[in-house]
Design an enzyme around this catalytic site. Structure first.
Site, mmCIF file in Angstrom:
data_model
loop_
_atom_site.group_PDB
_atom_site.id
_atom_site.type_symbol
_atom_site.label_atom_id
_atom_site.label_comp_id
_atom_site.label_asym_id
_atom_site.label_seq_id
_atom_site.Cartn_x
_atom_site.Cartn_y
_atom_site.Cartn_z
ATOM 1 N N ASP A 1 1.653 2.891 -3.365
ATOM 2 C CA ASP A 1 0.560 3.464 -4.163
ATOM 3 C C ASP A 1 -0.192 4.586 -3.470
ATOM 4 O O ASP A 1 -1.200 5.058 -3.981
ATOM 5 C CB ASP A 1 -0.484 2.369 -4.491
ATOM 6 C CG ASP A 1 0.120 1.242 -5.288
ATOM 7 O OD1 ASP A 1 0.817 1.543 -6.268
ATOM 8 O OD2 ASP A 1 -0.101 0.076 -4.937
ATOM 9 N N HIS A 2 0.250 4.981 -2.294
ATOM 10 C CA HIS A 2 -0.534 5.946 -1.528
ATOM 11 C C HIS A 2 0.412 6.995 -0.946
ATOM 12 O O HIS A 2 1.360 6.658 -0.238
ATOM 13 C CB HIS A 2 -1.294 5.211 -0.408
ATOM 14 C CG HIS A 2 -2.335 6.040 0.235
ATOM 15 N ND1 HIS A 2 -2.135 6.714 1.414
ATOM 16 C CD2 HIS A 2 -3.601 6.347 -0.144
ATOM 17 C CE1 HIS A 2 -3.231 7.369 1.743
ATOM 18 N NE2 HIS A 2 -4.134 7.174 0.807
ATOM 19 N N PHE A 3 0.112 8.259 -1.214
ATOM 20 C CA PHE A 3 1.082 9.308 -0.880
ATOM 21 C C PHE A 3 0.415 10.470 -0.152
ATOM 22 O O PHE A 3 -0.784 10.712 -0.329
ATOM 23 C CB PHE A 3 1.754 9.821 -2.165
ATOM 24 C CG PHE A 3 2.381 8.715 -2.957
ATOM 25 C CD1 PHE A 3 3.624 8.210 -2.607
ATOM 26 C CD2 PHE A 3 1.703 8.151 -4.036
ATOM 27 C CE1 PHE A 3 4.182 7.158 -3.319
ATOM 28 C CE2 PHE A 3 2.261 7.106 -4.753
ATOM 29 C CZ PHE A 3 3.501 6.602 -4.395
ATOM 30 N N VAL B 1 2.548 7.243 2.504
ATOM 31 C CA VAL B 1 1.926 7.206 3.835
ATOM 32 C C VAL B 1 0.913 6.067 3.885
ATOM 33 O O VAL B 1 0.347 5.661 2.872
ATOM 34 C CB VAL B 1 1.205 8.525 4.191
ATOM 35 C CG1 VAL B 1 2.200 9.651 4.356
ATOM 36 C CG2 VAL B 1 0.152 8.880 3.167
ATOM 37 N N HIS C 1 0.826 -1.217 0.000
ATOM 38 C CA HIS C 1 0.000 0.000 0.000
ATOM 39 C C HIS C 1 0.853 1.256 0.000
ATOM 40 O O HIS C 1 0.439 2.300 -0.493
ATOM 41 C CB HIS C 1 -0.967 -0.002 1.185
ATOM 42 C CG HIS C 1 -0.281 0.018 2.522
ATOM 43 N ND1 HIS C 1 0.074 1.184 3.136
ATOM 44 C CD2 HIS C 1 0.126 -0.987 3.333
ATOM 45 C CE1 HIS C 1 0.656 0.905 4.301
ATOM 46 N NE2 HIS C 1 0.706 -0.399 4.438
#
Lengths: 183, 129
Positions: free
Chosen positions: A33-35, A50, A30
């Site tokens: 792909d998650h910022f 994050v 995850h």
């Protein structure tokens, strides 16, 4: 394999309180792909990965769910039914340990409500923690006794083999030996 | 605690548990139809009433279950006379007059109004005194 978002239960008072930890690792998909919205990529500098808030919430739901499930010997299916409050004030990054503290607020034959806090630790910095980063209050339903009269499979698909492993690793006895039983 | 104070606190609790404006909560508002309550909200409301007023609500005391599944109480989608009698016995502080005119099971939620909750709380407090 169930998606587990807690690594270990570190404190446990049956029917009262459960404390769990999760070590956040850059190896978790995850984070690829998650910022963070406030630190986008700029030039050669990549965006800051994050942990999604939904997964922090899931970690609390699993912590509180074990606490409630244990209260009746894991005999009933405990499902997250309502998020009464979820205030997440800070981002969680790789290298942090997050600690969920779940307390039972109300518990009866139909379900339960819990109140919870999440704290973060970041060793090796000038702010190693704990820093309170979230407050998450939840409601759970025992779906075998749901108010809408719906039927569900007989076997306990909520407390699966992964939960049995978690309890064993954390030194907590499964009171009725029912966790992880298949249909 | 008088009825106005009870009503004020009930509205506060319903606004919080159902995420609605207090201004939209009227004595005749139905929990499901007007305020959007779902099944889990009924448990939440019970918990919040217990906390807010300091009494214990027994299982099935405020939101009884099992009526819809009992063939004696429901036939062809309508609540039978026996079913209505059973509900009236379990919920003595609720007003069934309108429901009795057309006792379709799908309309049973209409008895759960803000006023009915206030009646229930008032009776619980009186019983404690």
């Amino acid at each position: 394999m169930r998606w587990m978002w807690i690594d270990r239960i570190i404190e446990f008072q049956p029917r009262v309180r459960l404390v769990s930890i999760k070590n956040v690792s850059m190896a978790e998909e995850h984070l690829h792909d998650h910022f963070a919205a406030d630190t986008p990529a700029q030039g050669d500098r990549p965006a800051m990965p994050v942990m999604p808030s939904s997964l922090i919430l899931e970690g609390m739901a699993q912590s509180a769910g074990v606490l409630i499930g244990h209260a009746d010997g894991f005999l009933h299916k405990v499902v997250l039914a309502k998020i009464n409050r979820a205030e997440i004030a800070s981002d969680v990054f790789a290298g942090m340990t997050i600690r969920h503290t779940a307390r039972i607020d109300r518990l009866d034959a139909m379900g339960a409500s819990t109140v919870g806090t999440v704290e973060a630790f970041l060793p090796g910095t000038d702010r190693p923690g704990p820093q309170r980063i979230a407050e998450i209050d939840l409601m759970f339903s025992f779906i075998d006794r749901n108010m809408s009269g719906m039927d569900f499979p007989e076997h306990n698909f909520v407390f699966s083999e992964s939960f049995k492993t978690l309890l064993r690793m954390s030194g907590i006895e499964d009171p009725c030996g029912t966790v992880g039983q298949s249909a | 605690m008088n009825r106005d104070e009870i009503q004020s606190k009930v509205r506060e609790i319903l606004a919080d548990t159902l995420s609605v404006d207090e201004a939209d909560i009227q004595p005749t508002s139905t929990l499901k139809g007007d305020l959007g309550a779902e099944s889990i909200d009924y448990l939440d409301i019970s918990f919040q009433l217990e906390k807010g007023f300091g009494f214990k609500i027994g299982q099935n005391e405020l939101f009884p279950q099992g009526v819809a599944q009992d063939p004696t109480y429901v036939k062809d989608g309508r609540v039978t006379a026996e079913g209505i009698a059973a509900l009236e016995e379990r919920l003595p502080h609720f007003d069934f007059a309108r429901f009795k005119q057309d006792p379709q099971l799908s309309k049973i939620h209409e008895i759960f109004t803000v006023d009915a909750i206030v009646n229930f709380v008032q009776a619980k407090i009186a019983a404690q005194a």
